[in-house]
Design a protein around this motif. Structure first.
Motif, PDB file in Angstrom:
ATOM      1  N   ASN A   1      63.100  70.344  25.403  1.00  0.00           N
ATOM      2  CA  ASN A   1      61.877  70.424  24.615  1.00  0.00           C
ATOM      3  C   ASN A   1      60.868  69.424  25.191  1.00  0.00           C
ATOM      4  O   ASN A   1      61.156  68.237  25.307  1.00  0.00           O
ATOM      5  CB  ASN A   1      62.189  70.092  23.158  1.00  0.00           C
ATOM      6  N   ARG A   2      59.698  69.903  25.565  1.00  0.00           N
ATOM      7  CA  ARG A   2      58.740  69.069  26.292  1.00  0.00           C
ATOM      8  C   ARG A   2      58.318  67.829  25.502  1.00  0.00           C
ATOM      9  O   ARG A   2      58.208  66.739  26.053  1.00  0.00           O
ATOM     10  CB  ARG A   2      57.499  69.899  26.669  1.00  0.00           C
ATOM     11  N   ARG A   3      58.096  67.977  24.206  1.00  0.00           N
ATOM     12  CA  ARG A   3      57.640  66.829  23.416  1.00  0.00           C
ATOM     13  C   ARG A   3      58.705  65.726  23.375  1.00  0.00           C
ATOM     14  O   ARG A   3      58.400  64.551  23.559  1.00  0.00           O
ATOM     15  CB  ARG A   3      57.286  67.267  21.995  1.00  0.00           C
ATOM     16  N   SER A   4      59.956  66.118  23.144  1.00  0.00           N
ATOM     17  CA  SER A   4      61.038  65.126  23.108  1.00  0.00           C
ATOM     18  C   SER A   4      61.195  64.459  24.461  1.00  0.00           C
ATOM     19  O   SER A   4      61.410  63.245  24.556  1.00  0.00           O
ATOM     20  CB  SER A   4      62.352  65.798  22.697  1.00  0.00           C
ATOM     21  N   PHE A   5      61.101  65.265  25.515  1.00  0.00           N
ATOM     22  CA  PHE A   5      61.207  64.746  26.878  1.00  0.00           C
ATOM     23  C   PHE A   5      60.126  63.705  27.156  1.00  0.00           C
ATOM     24  O   PHE A   5      60.386  62.627  27.683  1.00  0.00           O
ATOM     25  CB  PHE A   5      61.098  65.923  27.846  1.00  0.00           C
ATOM     26  N   LEU A   6      58.874  64.033  26.778  1.00  0.00           N
ATOM     27  CA  LEU A   6      57.765  63.124  27.030  1.00  0.00           C
ATOM     28  C   LEU A   6      57.849  61.864  26.170  1.00  0.00           C
ATOM     29  O   LEU A   6      57.406  60.795  26.582  1.00  0.00           O
ATOM     30  CB  LEU A   6      56.434  63.839  26.787  1.00  0.00           C
ATOM     31  N   ASN A   7      58.404  61.973  24.966  1.00  0.00           N
ATOM     32  CA  ASN A   7      58.550  60.810  24.096  1.00  0.00           C
ATOM     33  C   ASN A   7      59.588  59.826  24.617  1.00  0.00           C
ATOM     34  O   ASN A   7      59.462  58.614  24.421  1.00  0.00           O
ATOM     35  CB  ASN A   7      58.953  61.251  22.689  1.00  0.00           C
ATOM     36  N   MET A   8      60.634  60.338  25.254  1.00  0.00           N
ATOM     37  CA  MET A   8      61.754  59.497  25.649  1.00  0.00           C
ATOM     38  C   MET A   8      61.341  58.427  26.666  1.00  0.00           C
ATOM     39  O   MET A   8      61.799  57.283  26.603  1.00  0.00           O
ATOM     40  CB  MET A   8      62.859  60.371  26.231  1.00  0.00           C
ATOM     41  N   ILE A   9      60.462  58.781  27.592  1.00  0.00           N
ATOM     42  CA  ILE A   9      60.116  57.866  28.684  1.00  0.00           C
ATOM     43  C   ILE A   9      59.332  56.644  28.199  1.00  0.00           C
ATOM     44  O   ILE A   9      59.720  55.500  28.484  1.00  0.00           O
ATOM     45  CB  ILE A   9      59.377  58.622  29.798  1.00  0.00           C
ATOM     46  N   PRO A  10      58.236  56.805  27.414  1.00  0.00           N
ATOM     47  CA  PRO A  10      57.543  55.601  26.922  1.00  0.00           C
ATOM     48  C   PRO A  10      58.378  54.785  25.949  1.00  0.00           C
ATOM     49  O   PRO A  10      58.250  53.557  25.906  1.00  0.00           O
ATOM     50  CB  PRO A  10      56.286  56.162  26.239  1.00  0.00           C
ATOM     51  N   LEU A  11      59.265  55.447  25.190  1.00  0.00           N
ATOM     52  CA  LEU A  11      60.150  54.693  24.290  1.00  0.00           C
ATOM     53  C   LEU A  11      61.071  53.775  25.090  1.00  0.00           C
ATOM     54  O   LEU A  11      61.280  52.617  24.715  1.00  0.00           O
ATOM     55  CB  LEU A  11      60.995  55.649  23.439  1.00  0.00           C
ATOM     56  N   ALA A  12      61.606  54.291  26.186  1.00  0.00           N
ATOM     57  CA  ALA A  12      62.493  53.477  27.027  1.00  0.00           C
ATOM     58  C   ALA A  12      61.742  52.296  27.631  1.00  0.00           C
ATOM     59  O   ALA A  12      62.239  51.160  27.655  1.00  0.00           O
ATOM     60  CB  ALA A  12      63.105  54.347  28.126  1.00  0.00           C
ATOM     61  N   LYS A  13      60.523  52.541  28.090  1.00  0.00           N
ATOM     62  CA  LYS A  13      59.729  51.463  28.698  1.00  0.00           C
ATOM     63  C   LYS A  13      59.352  50.403  27.671  1.00  0.00           C
ATOM     64  O   LYS A  13      59.412  49.200  27.945  1.00  0.00           O
ATOM     65  CB  LYS A  13      58.466  52.046  29.339  1.00  0.00           C
ATOM     66  N   GLU A  14      58.980  50.854  26.471  1.00  0.00           N
ATOM     67  CA  GLU A  14      58.597  49.894  25.430  1.00  0.00           C
ATOM     68  C   GLU A  14      59.785  49.058  24.978  1.00  0.00           C
ATOM     69  O   GLU A  14      59.654  47.856  24.720  1.00  0.00           O
ATOM     70  CB  GLU A  14      57.992  50.640  24.238  1.00  0.00           C
ATOM     71  N   SER A  15      60.945  49.683  24.888  1.00  0.00           N
ATOM     72  CA  SER A  15      62.131  48.934  24.455  1.00  0.00           C
ATOM     73  C   SER A  15      62.503  47.847  25.458  1.00  0.00           C
ATOM     74  O   SER A  15      63.015  46.790  25.089  1.00  0.00           O
ATOM     75  CB  SER A  15      63.316  49.887  24.245  1.00  0.00           C
ATOM     76  N   ASP A  16      62.216  48.086  26.747  1.00  0.00           N
ATOM     77  CA  ASP A  16      62.490  47.073  27.768  1.00  0.00           C
ATOM     78  C   ASP A  16      61.630  45.826  27.574  1.00  0.00           C
ATOM     79  O   ASP A  16      62.030  44.724  27.945  1.00  0.00           O
ATOM     80  CB  ASP A  16      62.230  47.641  29.166  1.00  0.00           C
ATOM     81  N   ARG A  17      60.434  46.003  27.008  1.00  0.00           N
ATOM     82  CA  ARG A  17      59.508  44.871  26.816  1.00  0.00           C
ATOM     83  C   ARG A  17      59.689  44.182  25.461  1.00  0.00           C
ATOM     84  O   ARG A  17      59.088  43.134  25.221  1.00  0.00           O
ATOM     85  CB  ARG A  17      58.063  45.357  26.948  1.00  0.00           C
ATOM     86  N   TYR A  18      60.475  44.771  24.586  1.00  0.00           N
ATOM     87  CA  TYR A  18      60.607  44.262  23.219  1.00  0.00           C
ATOM     88  C   TYR A  18      61.383  42.943  23.201  1.00  0.00           C
ATOM     89  O   TYR A  18      62.379  42.788  23.905  1.00  0.00           O
ATOM     90  CB  TYR A  18      61.339  45.303  22.376  1.00  0.00           C
TER      91      TYR A  18
END
Length: 224
Positions: free
Chosen positions: A132-149
């Motif tokens: 699903n394109r929306r879930s796919f696109l959401n996963m990448i910024p979530l991963a990047k943001e979690s790295d900075r948290y």
């Protein structure tokens, strides 16, 4: 996850399970946080024990800090917030089913000590979801943001008991950076599950539930 839920359902606890992966709900931690806060404020009358893995574990810790009147205790495993998470394979290149399936085959080698704990049927289901394109696109910024948290900003604010329940061979989010966390908050304890990777609730569901059950008994938390 089904095995874990089956252990929970044998108890007197009322179980509320998230129906989809977090990437289905948004691409920012703040979006996910607001949705969870809204759900708790509108739907949860009594204090709840919040159990979460990976990003779900981080959000559980946030809830405890933000709405202590709604959270009885927290169990978090494999949470980000102490430096970059290490998938070692990068994100999937395309949001189609076959690409997603191949990516998950590689991913499960990083997530689990014994990759066979994930069946082909489960792999098919995950691949379908992330095609699903929306879930796919959401996963990448979530991963990047979690790295900075930086989880150290919220941990001292938590007032309820917290169990950090980690797989002893978690390669994605190793326990090492979390080992001194009890110094920030005396209500936090750490327990390891032997021969388990990033998702002990899938790989070692019996041991995972027994640890939670022991934690709830030791903190005198009653079933609701």
């Amino acid at each position: 996850m089904e095995n874990t839920i089956s252990y929970f359902s044998r108890t007197d606890y009322t179980i509320i399970q998230q129906s989809e992966a977090l990437a289905a709900y948004g691409g920012k931690i703040s979006d996910l946080r607001e949705q969870l806060l809204e759900f708790f404020n509108e739907s949860i009358d009594a204090k709840a024990v919040v159990v979460g893995n990976s990003m779900g574990g981080l959000l559980a810790l946030e809830l405890a800090a933000l709405i202590p009147e709604k959270v009885e205790a927290i169990v978090a495993s494999g949470a980000p917030g102490m430096g970059s998470m290490n998938l070692d394979i990068g994100p999937p290149k395309k949001s189609n089913k076959e690409e997603s399936k191949e990516w998950f085959r590689d991913l499960k080698k990083q997530l689990f000590v014994d990759p066979s704990c994930v069946s082909e049927q489960q792999l098919e289901s995950l691949s379908e979801f992330f095609s699903n394109r929306r879930s796919f696109l959401n996963m990448i910024p979530l991963a990047k943001e979690s790295d900075r948290y930086d989880a150290t900003t919220i941990l001292p604010k938590i007032e309820c008991p917290v169990l950090l329940l980690w797989g002893d061979q978690d390669k994605v989010s190793p326990i090492n950076p979390w080992e001194n966390v009890p110094e920030l908050n005396s209500k936090i304890e750490i327990e390891m599950i032997k021969d388990s990777g990033h998702s002990p609730m899938i790989e070692k569901p019996k041991e995972y539930w027994k640890s939670i059950e022991g934690f709830l008994k030791s903190t005198r938390i009653q079933a609701m």
